[in-house]
Design a protein around this motif. Structure first.
Motif, PDB file in Angstrom:
ATOM      1  N   ASN A   1      -6.447  20.085   4.931  1.00 21.10           N
ATOM      2  CA  ASN A   1      -6.977  21.446   4.992  1.00 21.10           C
ATOM      3  C   ASN A   1      -6.631  22.240   6.244  1.00 21.10           C
ATOM      4  OD1 ASN A   1      -8.040  22.488   2.752  1.00 21.10           O
ATOM      5  ND2 ASN A   1     -10.172  22.452   3.434  1.00 21.10           N
TER       6      ASN A   1
ATOM      7  N   LYS B   1      -1.169  22.556   6.174  1.00 18.17           N
ATOM      8  CA  LYS B   1       0.183  22.013   6.196  1.00 18.17           C
ATOM      9  C   LYS B   1       1.036  22.541   5.051  1.00 18.17           C
ATOM     10  CE  LYS B   1      -1.366  17.765   6.106  1.00 18.17           C
ATOM     11  NZ  LYS B   1      -2.810  18.089   6.207  1.00 18.17           N
ATOM     12  N   SER B   2       0.475  22.479   3.840  1.00 21.00           N
ATOM     13  CA  SER B   2       1.299  22.908   2.705  1.00 21.00           C
ATOM     14  C   SER B   2       1.489  24.422   2.714  1.00 21.00           C
ATOM     15  CB  SER B   2       0.710  22.416   1.391  1.00 21.00           C
ATOM     16  OG  SER B   2      -0.593  22.884   1.244  1.00 21.00           O
ATOM     17  N   SER B   3       0.481  25.155   3.187  1.00 27.88           N
ATOM     18  CA  SER B   3       0.649  26.609   3.300  1.00 27.88           C
ATOM     19  C   SER B   3       1.767  26.935   4.291  1.00 27.88           C
ATOM     20  CB  SER B   3      -0.642  27.267   3.789  1.00 27.88           C
ATOM     21  OG  SER B   3      -1.721  26.889   2.976  1.00 27.88           O
TER      22      SER B   3
ATOM     23  N   ASP C   1      -7.138  25.383  -2.965  1.00 28.99           N
ATOM     24  CA  ASP C   1      -8.255  25.541  -2.033  1.00 28.99           C
ATOM     25  C   ASP C   1      -9.056  24.262  -1.872  1.00 28.99           C
ATOM     26  OD1 ASP C   1      -7.802  28.063  -1.215  1.00 28.99           O
ATOM     27  OD2 ASP C   1      -8.970  29.003  -2.810  1.00 28.99           O
TER      28      ASP C   1
ATOM     29  N   LYS D   1      -4.044  29.129  11.275  1.00 32.37           N
ATOM     30  CA  LYS D   1      -5.213  29.957  10.911  1.00 32.37           C
ATOM     31  C   LYS D   1      -5.641  30.834  12.092  1.00 32.37           C
ATOM     32  CE  LYS D   1      -6.775  26.544   7.530  1.00 32.37           C
ATOM     33  NZ  LYS D   1      -7.857  26.084   6.671  1.00 32.37           N
TER      34      LYS D   1
ATOM     35  N   ASP E   1      -5.275  33.799  12.384  1.00 33.91           N
ATOM     36  CA  ASP E   1      -5.830  35.058  11.847  1.00 33.91           C
ATOM     37  C   ASP E   1      -7.334  34.979  11.649  1.00 33.91           C
ATOM     38  OD1 ASP E   1      -6.361  34.478   8.609  1.00 33.91           O
ATOM     39  OD2 ASP E   1      -4.865  33.182   9.531  1.00 33.91           O
TER      40      ASP E   1
ATOM     41  N   ALA F   1      -0.331  30.909   8.649  1.00 29.01           N
ATOM     42  CA  ALA F   1       0.444  30.773   7.410  1.00 29.01           C
ATOM     43  C   ALA F   1       0.104  31.942   6.487  1.00 29.01           C
ATOM     44  CB  ALA F   1       0.129  29.448   6.730  1.00 29.01           C
TER      45      ALA F   1
END
Ligand code: GDP
Ligand code: GDP
Length: 436
Positions: free
Chosen positions: A185, A188-190, A205, A295, A297, A330
């Motif tokens: 969570n 990583k994949s984002s 999610d 993250k 943002d 991301a």
């Protein structure tokens, strides 16, 4: 080049971890003096007759609250998924048990070579206990004793004989291989999606669910890159995939195949102990490291936030003082364009070679600036230094007595080398050797 992987399976108490430790031996790791970086003794590299390989003690992967038999089964499945050769361990004092037969049944179904070991054969009189084990159907059982260190050589001979014959080179040397590691969570994949700039992989999610991707090769600005698969990216849906140790195992495999490791941290959650552990693996493996705070943002910030966050990271990851830190999102793509150039820079430093004569000028200047330490009236004498390897850059320094090379002086030399040559993002190793 990927090293062959050996996994030990068998029901509890047959001696798996004892044998694992025997095979691994007492290896000195470069982070052992870093407080807080503890190691799970379930995965390690090992060596036998000039062949190196990785070994897994599947018994160390405890699988939640599953009943024992289910756990043993799942450990066997892990061995089949991960290993090139499986050591099936049994206990010669108990004879063949129902649980052994259960394991055997699962191993039959795989196409992996299995070496059957009968442990706790502590003396020659007990050797006849092994005949029972022919019934398991894996050929000649090898008698061993973990406690006494007997038969380990024979066992490893049999294991090594099954290794894939020629190691194939995976990618050209100028391809940069990297992976993203971090807790579930963190994004990583984002990040992978954002880097690739297309929805090639599915993001969800729900914690822990990830995409169906193996290695992903791509080219950017004339440079070829490969993103190496990490924990949970493939074969999802198996029960054991959610266990922490299994994902650590997968991360370790990915780290091993990479030049550069991106340690991903979630800005919203700050740094937690597990991040430190994960980062420790990358450092220990001698890979280039970039710390990615994702993250960015999602948090409230003022002009001091980044500096404060950076300071926190430096405090927590003192052993990674060479790693650049990037603050990204991301989601909004903020500063993502910086990632690949940084990965490229770190990869170059990781493979950098410096000339011996220049290195020794630096060494002599360093000694003039900060005289070598003494111990019990004896002074450390340094003769010369040479770089013996890259990835990571490794230096041998020839001295009168390696015992006199104190950690703090080694650290001082490392800093002088870093100040002169750069090496940002890569660990460097310094080994003191007596001059003959
Ligand atoms: P694991 O659960 O399969 O990892 O088993 P362990 O390595 O923890 O060993 C279980 C027990 O068996 C421990 O008490 C060990 O000391 C003991 N043991 C391991 N190897 C031997 C051996 O070769 N001979 C004897 N007599 N005991 C052993
Ligand atoms: P992984 O488990 O580390 O692969 O994490 P994922 O990529 O699956 O992301 C986990 C969750 O975090 C998802 O809900 C993402 O939408 C969210 N996420 C990922 N990156 C960012 C980011 O930069 N900003 C914000 N706000 N959310 C993000």
């Amino acid at each position: 080049m990927t090293k062959p992987v050996v996994a030990i399976v068998g029901r509890p108490n047959v001696g798996k971890s004892t044998i694992f430790n025997r095979i691994v031996g007492e290896r000195i790791s470069i982070v052992e003096d870093v407080p807080g970086v503890t190691r799970d003794r379930i995965y390690s590299s090992a060596e036998w007759l000039n062949t190196t390989f990785n070994i897994i003690d599947t018994g160390g992967i405890d699988i939640g609250d599953e009943p024992l038999l289910m756990q043993i089964r799942q450990q066997a499945e892990i061995a089949i998924d991960e290993a090139d050769v499986i050591i099936f361990m049994t206990n010669g004092r108990d004879g063949v048990t129902a649980a052994d037969e259960e394991v055997a049944k699962i191993l039959y179904r795989s196409n992996k070579p299995v070496v059957l070991a009968v442990n706790k054969i502590d003396n020659p009189e007990m050797r006849e206990n092994i005949y029972d084990f022919y019934t398991l159907g894996f050929g000649e059982p090898i008698p061993i004793s973990g406690t006494h260190g007997l038969g380990i050589g024979d066992l490893l001979d049999a294991v090594v004989a099954h290794f894939p014959k020629r190691e194939t080179k995976e990618y050209d040397a100028d391809v940069i291989k990297f992976c993203l590691i971090g807790r579930p969570n963190v994004g990583k994949s984002s990040l992978v999606n954002a880097i690739l700039g297309e929805e090639r992989v599915i993001v969800s999610d729900i914690a822990g669910t990830t995409r169906d991707a193996i290695d992903t090769t791509f080219k950017r600005d004339g440079q070829e890159y490969v993103i190496i698969d990490t924990a949970g990216m493939r074969k999802r849906g198996k029960v054991y995939e959610s266990t922490e140790k299994y994902s650590v195992l997968r991360a370790l495999k990915a780290i091993e195949r990479s030049d550069v490791v991106l340690v991903v941290i979630n800005a919203e959650e700050g740094i937690i102990e597990q991040d430190k552990k994960i980062a420790g693996y990358a450092h220990e493996a001698g890979r280039g490291v970039v710390i990615v705070v994702n993250k960015w943002d999602a948090i409230e910030k003022d002009e001091k936030t980044m500096i404060e966050f950076e300071k926190k990271i430096r405090d927590h990851f003192q052993f990674l003082d060479y790693a650049p830190i990037v603050f990204v999102s991301a989601k909004t793509k903020q500063r993502l364009h910086k990632l690949l150039p940084i990965i490229q820079m770190v990869s170059e430093n990781h493979a950098m070679r410096v000339q011996t004569n220049v290195l020794n000028e630096v060494l002599m200047d360093a000694i003039a600036m900060n005289p070598t330490p003494t111990h019990n009236g004896q002074r450390l004498k340094i003769y010369y230094m040479t770089q013996v390897a890259v990835k990571p850059p490794t230096f041998v320094v020839f001295v009168n007595d390696p015992e006199l090379m104190h950690f703090s002086y080694e650290r001082f030399l490392e800093n002088r080398i870093r100040d002169t040559f750069g090496f940002e993002g890569t660990p460097i190793k310094i080994i003191a050797r007596p001059r003959k």
